[in-house]
Write a protein that holds these residues in place. Structure first.
Motif, PDB file in Angstrom:
ATOM      1  N   ALA A  77     -28.349 -10.375 -97.393  1.00 53.76           N
ATOM      2  CA  ALA A  77     -29.300  -9.659 -98.257  1.00 53.76           C
ATOM      3  C   ALA A  77     -30.478 -10.559 -98.630  1.00 53.76           C
ATOM      4  CB  ALA A  77     -28.594  -9.150 -99.516  1.00 53.76           C
ATOM      5  N   ALA A  78     -30.220 -11.809 -98.926  1.00 54.07           N
ATOM      6  CA  ALA A  78     -31.299 -12.721 -99.298  1.00 54.07           C
ATOM      7  C   ALA A  78     -32.261 -12.921 -98.138  1.00 54.07           C
ATOM      8  CB  ALA A  78     -30.732 -14.056 -99.772  1.00 54.07           C
ATOM      9  N   ARG A  79     -31.722 -13.040 -96.938  1.00 56.85           N
ATOM     10  CA  ARG A  79     -32.595 -13.232 -95.767  1.00 56.85           C
ATOM     11  C   ARG A  79     -33.468 -12.001 -95.520  1.00 56.85           C
ATOM     12  NH1 ARG A  79     -31.440 -17.941 -93.377  1.00 56.85           N
ATOM     13  NH2 ARG A  79     -29.409 -18.846 -93.781  1.00 56.85           N
ATOM     14  N   VAL A  80     -32.879 -10.826 -95.629  1.00 57.77           N
ATOM     15  CA  VAL A  80     -33.640  -9.588 -95.451  1.00 57.77           C
ATOM     16  C   VAL A  80     -34.650  -9.433 -96.588  1.00 57.77           C
ATOM     17  CG1 VAL A  80     -33.458  -7.057 -95.457  1.00 57.77           C
ATOM     18  CG2 VAL A  80     -31.888  -8.425 -94.065  1.00 57.77           C
ATOM     19  N   ALA A  81     -34.213  -9.692 -97.800  1.00 57.90           N
ATOM     20  CA  ALA A  81     -35.099  -9.552 -98.962  1.00 57.90           C
ATOM     21  C   ALA A  81     -36.268 -10.525 -98.883  1.00 57.90           C
ATOM     22  CB  ALA A  81     -34.305  -9.769-100.250  1.00 57.90           C
ATOM     23  N   LEU A  82     -36.028 -11.746 -98.430  1.00 61.02           N
ATOM     24  CA  LEU A  82     -37.101 -12.715 -98.308  1.00 61.02           C
ATOM     25  C   LEU A  82     -38.214 -12.148 -97.428  1.00 61.02           C
ATOM     26  CD1 LEU A  82     -36.895 -16.491 -98.107  1.00 61.02           C
ATOM     27  CD2 LEU A  82     -38.247 -15.319 -96.390  1.00 61.02           C
ATOM     28  N   SER A  83     -37.846 -11.533 -96.338  1.00 63.03           N
ATOM     29  CA  SER A  83     -38.824 -10.934 -95.438  1.00 63.03           C
ATOM     30  C   SER A  83     -39.596  -9.803 -96.122  1.00 63.03           C
ATOM     31  CB  SER A  83     -38.109 -10.432 -94.183  1.00 63.03           C
ATOM     32  OG  SER A  83     -39.031  -9.893 -93.282  1.00 63.03           O
ATOM     33  N   HIS A  84     -38.896  -8.949 -96.850  1.00 69.06           N
ATOM     34  CA  HIS A  84     -39.555  -7.855 -97.569  1.00 69.06           C
ATOM     35  C   HIS A  84     -40.483  -8.388 -98.657  1.00 69.06           C
ATOM     36  CE1 HIS A  84     -37.747  -4.028 -96.126  1.00 69.06           C
ATOM     37  NE2 HIS A  84     -36.834  -4.865 -95.664  1.00 69.06           N
ATOM     38  N   PHE A  85     -40.000  -9.333 -99.444  1.00 72.29           N
ATOM     39  CA  PHE A  85     -40.823  -9.904-100.509  1.00 72.29           C
ATOM     40  C   PHE A  85     -42.022 -10.659 -99.930  1.00 72.29           C
ATOM     41  CE2 PHE A  85     -36.824  -9.894-103.244  1.00 72.29           C
ATOM     42  CZ  PHE A  85     -37.259  -8.867-104.080  1.00 72.29           C
ATOM     43  N   ALA A  86     -41.856 -11.283 -98.760  1.00 70.60           N
ATOM     44  CA  ALA A  86     -42.964 -11.994 -98.115  1.00 70.60           C
ATOM     45  C   ALA A  86     -44.110 -11.029 -97.816  1.00 70.60           C
ATOM     46  CB  ALA A  86     -42.488 -12.662 -96.826  1.00 70.60           C
ATOM     47  N   ARG A  87     -43.775  -9.823 -97.424  1.00 72.12           N
ATOM     48  CA  ARG A  87     -44.796  -8.831 -97.079  1.00 72.12           C
ATOM     49  C   ARG A  87     -45.320  -8.070 -98.293  1.00 72.12           C
ATOM     50  NH1 ARG A  87     -41.096  -8.293 -92.838  1.00 72.12           N
ATOM     51  NH2 ARG A  87     -40.138  -6.479 -93.762  1.00 72.12           N
ATOM     52  N   GLY A  88     -44.451  -7.774 -99.250  1.00 71.88           N
ATOM     53  CA  GLY A  88     -44.856  -6.905-100.352  1.00 71.88           C
ATOM     54  C   GLY A  88     -44.987  -7.560-101.699  1.00 71.88           C
ATOM     55  N   GLY A  89     -44.565  -8.804-101.815  1.00 75.55           N
ATOM     56  CA  GLY A  89     -44.580  -9.459-103.120  1.00 75.55           C
ATOM     57  C   GLY A  89     -43.456  -8.956-103.993  1.00 75.55           C
ATOM     58  N   TYR A  90     -43.321  -9.577-105.144  1.00 75.53           N
ATOM     59  CA  TYR A  90     -42.243  -9.199-106.064  1.00 75.53           C
ATOM     60  C   TYR A  90     -42.451  -7.784-106.578  1.00 75.53           C
ATOM     61  CZ  TYR A  90     -39.114  -9.110-110.045  1.00 75.53           C
ATOM     62  OH  TYR A  90     -38.129  -8.760-110.932  1.00 75.53           O
ATOM     63  N   ASP A  91     -43.621  -7.524-107.127  1.00 72.26           N
ATOM     64  CA  ASP A  91     -43.854  -6.229-107.754  1.00 72.26           C
ATOM     65  C   ASP A  91     -44.020  -5.102-106.734  1.00 72.26           C
ATOM     66  OD1 ASP A  91     -43.716  -7.144-110.440  1.00 72.26           O
ATOM     67  OD2 ASP A  91     -45.736  -7.966-110.233  1.00 72.26           O
ATOM     68  N   GLY A  92     -44.458  -5.419-105.533  1.00 75.90           N
ATOM     69  CA  GLY A  92     -44.721  -4.385-104.530  1.00 75.90           C
ATOM     70  C   GLY A  92     -43.565  -4.081-103.601  1.00 75.90           C
ATOM     71  N   THR A  93     -42.434  -4.711-103.794  1.00 71.74           N
ATOM     72  CA  THR A  93     -41.283  -4.496-102.909  1.00 71.74           C
ATOM     73  C   THR A  93     -40.243  -3.637-103.610  1.00 71.74           C
ATOM     74  OG1 THR A  93     -41.636  -6.592-101.776  1.00 71.74           O
ATOM     75  CG2 THR A  93     -39.418  -5.650-101.637  1.00 71.74           C
ATOM     76  N   ALA A  94     -39.849  -2.578-102.933  1.00 75.62           N
ATOM     77  CA  ALA A  94     -38.805  -1.695-103.459  1.00 75.62           C
ATOM     78  C   ALA A  94     -37.437  -2.212-103.025  1.00 75.62           C
ATOM     79  CB  ALA A  94     -39.012  -0.279-102.956  1.00 75.62           C
ATOM     80  N   VAL A  95     -36.552  -2.353-103.969  1.00 72.22           N
ATOM     81  CA  VAL A  95     -35.192  -2.795-103.660  1.00 72.22           C
ATOM     82  C   VAL A  95     -34.516  -1.780-102.730  1.00 72.22           C
ATOM     83  CG1 VAL A  95     -32.933  -3.338-104.651  1.00 72.22           C
ATOM     84  CG2 VAL A  95     -35.000  -4.134-105.782  1.00 72.22           C
TER      85      VAL A  95
END
Length: 167
Positions: free
Chosen positions: A12-30
């Motif tokens: 989950a952390a590896r996948v989330a890192l990729s999502h957060f890299a693209r969308g930022g903290y506030d712009g990424t939907a869990v």
């Protein structure tokens, strides 16, 4: 074959890192992270108590990866009969941020630090730890480490923008 909770957290952390890299903290939907993992959002919140906890896990993953690469480079220098140096750390860092997700996540973590004190505290602690680790492993002075990290920050910016350094 069933995964353990520890393995699922790591995935989950590896996948989330990729999502957060693209969308930022506030712009990424869990929910997008959960969807890519093939789990429900409530299950993801069982693994991590909050979006913030998931992001902080990614901050630690990011710095762990960068530090592992630096440590490997310093050990390789020793194994080749050279005194480990700041250049080895710099080269390892340049290789680390060649991974676009790692590069962009680091920028997003710094950005999120401005609006989220709990993120700022962890990013600051990991940054200081990296400085101390570099000093400890190379015997460099604080000024030398500060200069290395200043060059690293410039490298992050120029890499993210796709421009070269001025000569």
């Amino acid at each position: 074959m069933r995964s353990t909770a520890v393995e699922r957290r790591s995935d989950a952390a590896r996948v989330a890192l990729s999502h957060f890299a693209r969308g930022g903290y506030d712009g990424t939907a869990v929910s997008a992270i959960a969807s890519e993992l093939g789990v429900s959002q409530p299950y993801l919140f069982k693994l991590f108590t909050s979006k913030s906890a998931l992001f902080l896990e990614c901050v630690n993953l990011c710095y762990d990866m960068i530090e592992r690469n630096a440590i490997s480079a310093l050990k390789a220098a020793s194994e080749h009969g050279r005194v480990p140096s700041l250049d080895d750390i710099g080269d390892a860092y340049q290789q680390s941020i060649a991974d676009t997700d790692l590069l962009m996540f680091q920028l997003q973590a710094w950005a999120a630090s401005g609006a989220h004190p709990e993120i700022k505290a962890v990013v600051a602690a990991r940054f200081v730890r990296s400085l101390e680790l570099g000093r400890e492993m190379t015997g460099s002075s604080a000024d030398e480490m500060n200069e290395l990290f200043a060059r690293g920050a410039r490298l992050v910016v120029t890499s993210a923008l796709g421009i070269g350094l001025l000569t």
